[in-house]
Design an enzyme around this catalytic site. Structure first.
Site, mmCIF file in Angstrom:
data_model
loop_
_atom_site.group_PDB
_atom_site.id
_atom_site.type_symbol
_atom_site.label_atom_id
_atom_site.label_comp_id
_atom_site.label_asym_id
_atom_site.label_seq_id
_atom_site.Cartn_x
_atom_site.Cartn_y
_atom_site.Cartn_z
ATOM 1 N N LEU A 1 0.891 -1.268 0.005
ATOM 2 C CA LEU A 1 0.011 0.045 0.064
ATOM 3 C C LEU A 1 0.931 1.261 0.057
ATOM 4 O O LEU A 1 1.789 1.320 0.631
ATOM 5 C CB LEU A 1 -0.893 0.027 1.067
ATOM 6 N N LYS B 1 -4.550 -1.300 10.746
ATOM 7 C CA LYS B 1 -3.188 -1.949 9.945
ATOM 8 C C LYS B 1 -2.467 -2.644 10.705
ATOM 9 O O LYS B 1 -1.419 -2.054 11.594
ATOM 10 C CB LYS B 1 -2.279 -0.566 9.315
#
EC number: 6.5.1.2
Length: 695
Positions: free
Chosen positions: A94, A126
């Protein structure tokens, strides 16, 4: 003989077979309640009784034992190594955003590219662990693999099977259909409390401690002996799917997570649907405020486009999907005391001040040193030895002193001594005109040599596998290496006498050093460590001069003809090759067989195609190729890739969100082409673009 398996299977009474299936289903459900929901509905004694009954039935009827049975979580023998796994769908990384403004800018790009303003997003923590892929066929776990580089990972099937949160077999509720092929992607991690207990136990046993929960999880999962993995308190949280074959996948990311939950697969906690960017930002703030109270380590919030079809349509830039990003929490900061300032010496002789700190834990890591960059930074901070300071792990990796706290001074502080002599070799330090850094000018300084050898052997230079910092420093300390060319004249008989250097290790290192002689010319130039010559400038030098002989005789005016080379770079390269000791070093490399020319020069000169001999510039983000892949393919097509646009530029290839180079090209009237033009021209030049994009 052929009928024996059928006869064996027939001896199992139907009621026993049904009971075994019921036991496995119950045990899986109770595992989910205990390990995932933290809400057990049966006592430990009841659970143990069910497991005991299942074991007894399997002992009585061995033909009932299957790999997905709860009794088989630990049972595989230690492995000699991990096999590699190719991810059919890459496990992409990401991009990052660090502020509210960057979140809004990312969302605005999504709105613009999609042509919609009603895009929904899903936020989720996350989780900081090790990304893995779980492959289920017909509802049975058949493979577990690490993410690796996103394209190739390691097969850790036997190890993931030991994690009780991961179902070995999927038992869908009524009305839920499991696709024949289902790949679940998520994070293997360790709770903070479990990590602390594990480290406490290791300390009592005199074993090395893990630095943080992520390292503990990664190290535990990659054990060659699955029984060691089984003894570690590993957990799993799914965050997406990969392969899905045989049925229609969920239409949204939210529905995907709900589907996984129905299969009793643990998913990332507390995910939320957000219908506006303001809601996304509020969720990021909420997670940031509760970060330190979480049971697990989290370094940010993942933001994903909810509509899976739109997510796919947005595509990929390099290795990053456009439809998702990660909001990274601000780096952890702590206050501590500066006990001393020491000066490290790099390969160019640059002296870098390093603060020696009273040890402080920041983000799960004990920080004892932090960079101060240069003496100007020391002056800017007003730093004194003994000061209380604020230390930040920038990007949660590199510790840095960001501020002093003068009000906590007690009068015992003292100024930082700026070295007039090299702390390693004693040579008088110098400051170059226009620079803030101080340098050791002695090319034979041991510290400079150590740093030079490490750089020379590094992955992006000569890529000498096995020659890490510890070994290279040892060889310098022992006088085995006194200059860079000595790498190719090592006394291996002497090395074999050293502790820890067996015949196999020495032979592997010898082969790796020998293989490095054939690295591309540009890598050799980068490995030399010339000031201002990074990878890009090394490639430009190699492309322009094609051989070390032509480069060594180049004038400053000739060097300035290279697009992107300014006076400082040209002067540095010119002076390096005018230095007699450096020319002598080059000649030694030549005698030792190191490649110092572009062997492909003749082939490149005969390349036929629209790019041959053209000077081109890349700007913006490409969807099909990474920037480095595009540059490499352009060079193979005979083009010269430069960093800046000038009247000598033939084409500018512009991807998404082009920068100032695009504007400069418009001003100069340089042809601006798109990514499709780039791919077409590469193909017309005989370049296999698709194969390169997959590599």
């Amino acid at each position: 003989m052929a009928e024996q398996p059928a006869l064996q299977a027939d001896r199992v009474p139907p009621e026993v077979r049904a009971r075994v299936e019921e036991l496995r289903r119950l045990i899986q459900r109770y595992n989910y309640e205990y390990y995932v929901l933290n809400a057990p509905t049966v006592s430990d004694a009841e659970y143990d009784a069910l497991m005991l009954e299942l074991r007894r039935w399997e002992e009585q009827y061995p033909e009932l034992v299957t790999p997905d049975s709860p009794t088989q979580r630990v049972g595989a023998p230690p492995a000699e190594g991990f096999a590699t796994v190719q991810h059919e769908i890459p496990m992409l990384s990401l991009g990052n955003v660090f502020s509210d403004g960057e979140i809004r800018a990312w969302a605005e790009r999504v709105y613009r590219l999609s042509g919609r303003q009603d895009v929904e997003f899903v936020t989720e923590p996350k989780v900081d662990g090790l990304a893995v892929s779980l492959l289920y066929r017909d509802g049975v776990l058949v493979r577990g693999a690490t993410r690796g580089d996103g394209y190739t990972g390691e097969d850790v099937t036997n190890n993931v099977r030991t994690i009780r949160m991961i179902p070995l077999r999927l038992y869908p509720p009524e009305g839920v259909i499991v696709p024949p092929v289902l790949e679940v992607r998520g994070e293997v991690y360790m709770n903070v409390r479990d990590f602390e207990r594990l480290n406490r136990e290791r300390g009592e046993q005199g074993l090395p401690l893990f630095a943080n929960p992520r390292n503990a999880a990664a190290g535990s999962l990659r054990q060659l002996d699955p029984s060691v993995t089984a003894s570690r308190p590993l957990r799993f949280a799914a965050w997406d799917i990969g392969l899905w074959e045989g049925t229609e996948p969920p239409a949204t990311h939210l529905a995907t997570l709900e589907f996984l939950r129905q299969l009793q697969i643990p998913v990332v906690p507390d995910y939320r649907l957000c219908r506006s960017v303001d809601e996304v930002i509020a969720e990021c703030h909420r997670w940031q405020e509760r970060r330190d109270a979480l049971e697990f380590e989290a370094d940010g919030v993942v933001i994903k486009v909810n509509d899976r079809a739109l997510y796919q349509a947005l595509g990929v830039v390099g290795r990053e999907p456009r439809g998702a990003t990660a909001y990274k929490f601000p780096a952890h900061e702590k206050t501590t005391i500066v006990r001393d300032v020491i000066w490290s010496v790099g390969r160019t002789g640059k002296l870098t001040p390093v603060a020696v700190l009273e040890p402080v834990e920041i983000g799960g890591v004990i920080v004892e040193r932090a960079t101060l960059h240069n003496e100007e930074e020391i002056r800017r901070l007003g730093l004194l030895i003994g000061d209380a300071v604020v230390v930040q792990r920038r990007g949660d990796v590199i510790p840095k002193v960001v501020a002093t706290i003068p009000q906590r001074r007690d009068g015992d502080e003292r100024p930082v001594d700026i070295p007039r002599q090299c702390p390693v070799c004693g040579a008088h330090t110098i400051r170059l005109e226009g620079e803030v850094d101080r340098y050791c000018p002695n090319p034979n300084c041991p510290a400079r040599l150590k740093a030079s050898v490490r750089h020379f052997a590094s992955r992006n230079a000569m890529d000498i596998e096995g020659l890490g910092e510890k070994i290279s420093d040892l060889f310098v300390d022992l006088g085995i290496i006194r200059s860079l060319p000595d790498l190719y004249e090592i006394d291996w008989a002497r090395v074999l006498q050293l502790e820890g250097f067996g015949p196999k290790k020495v032979e592997n290192l010898r082969k790796a050093i020998e293989a490095s002689k054939n690295r591309p010319f540009a890598r050799f130039l980068f490995a030399l460590g010339i000031r201002h010559v990074g990878e890009r400038n090394a490639q430009l030098l190699a492309d322009h001069f094609r051989s070390i002989d032509r480069l060594m005789e180049a004038t400053i005016d000739e060097l300035l003809q290279i697009p992107g080379f300014g006076p400082a770079v040209a002067q540095s390269v010119f002076e390096f090759f005018r230095e007699p000791k450096n020319r002598e070093m080059i000649e030694r490399f030549r005698r030792l067989g190191v490649r110092m020319a572009e062997e492909e020069a003749a082939a490149v000169a005969t390349v036929q195609g629209p790019l041959a001999g053209k000077t081109v510039v890349l700007t913006g983000r490409l969807e099909t190729l990474t920037r480095s892949q595009a540059e490499e393919l352009l060079r193979r097509a005979g083009a010269h890739v430069t960093d800046s646009v000038s009247r000598k530029t033939d084409y500018v290839f512009a991807g998404a969100d082009p920068g100032s180079k695009y504007v400069r090209a418009q001003q100069l009237g340089v042809p601006i082409l798109g990514e499709e033009d780039l791919l077409r021209m590469l193909r017309e030049s005989g370049i296999e673009v698709e194969a390169a994009a997959r590599s």
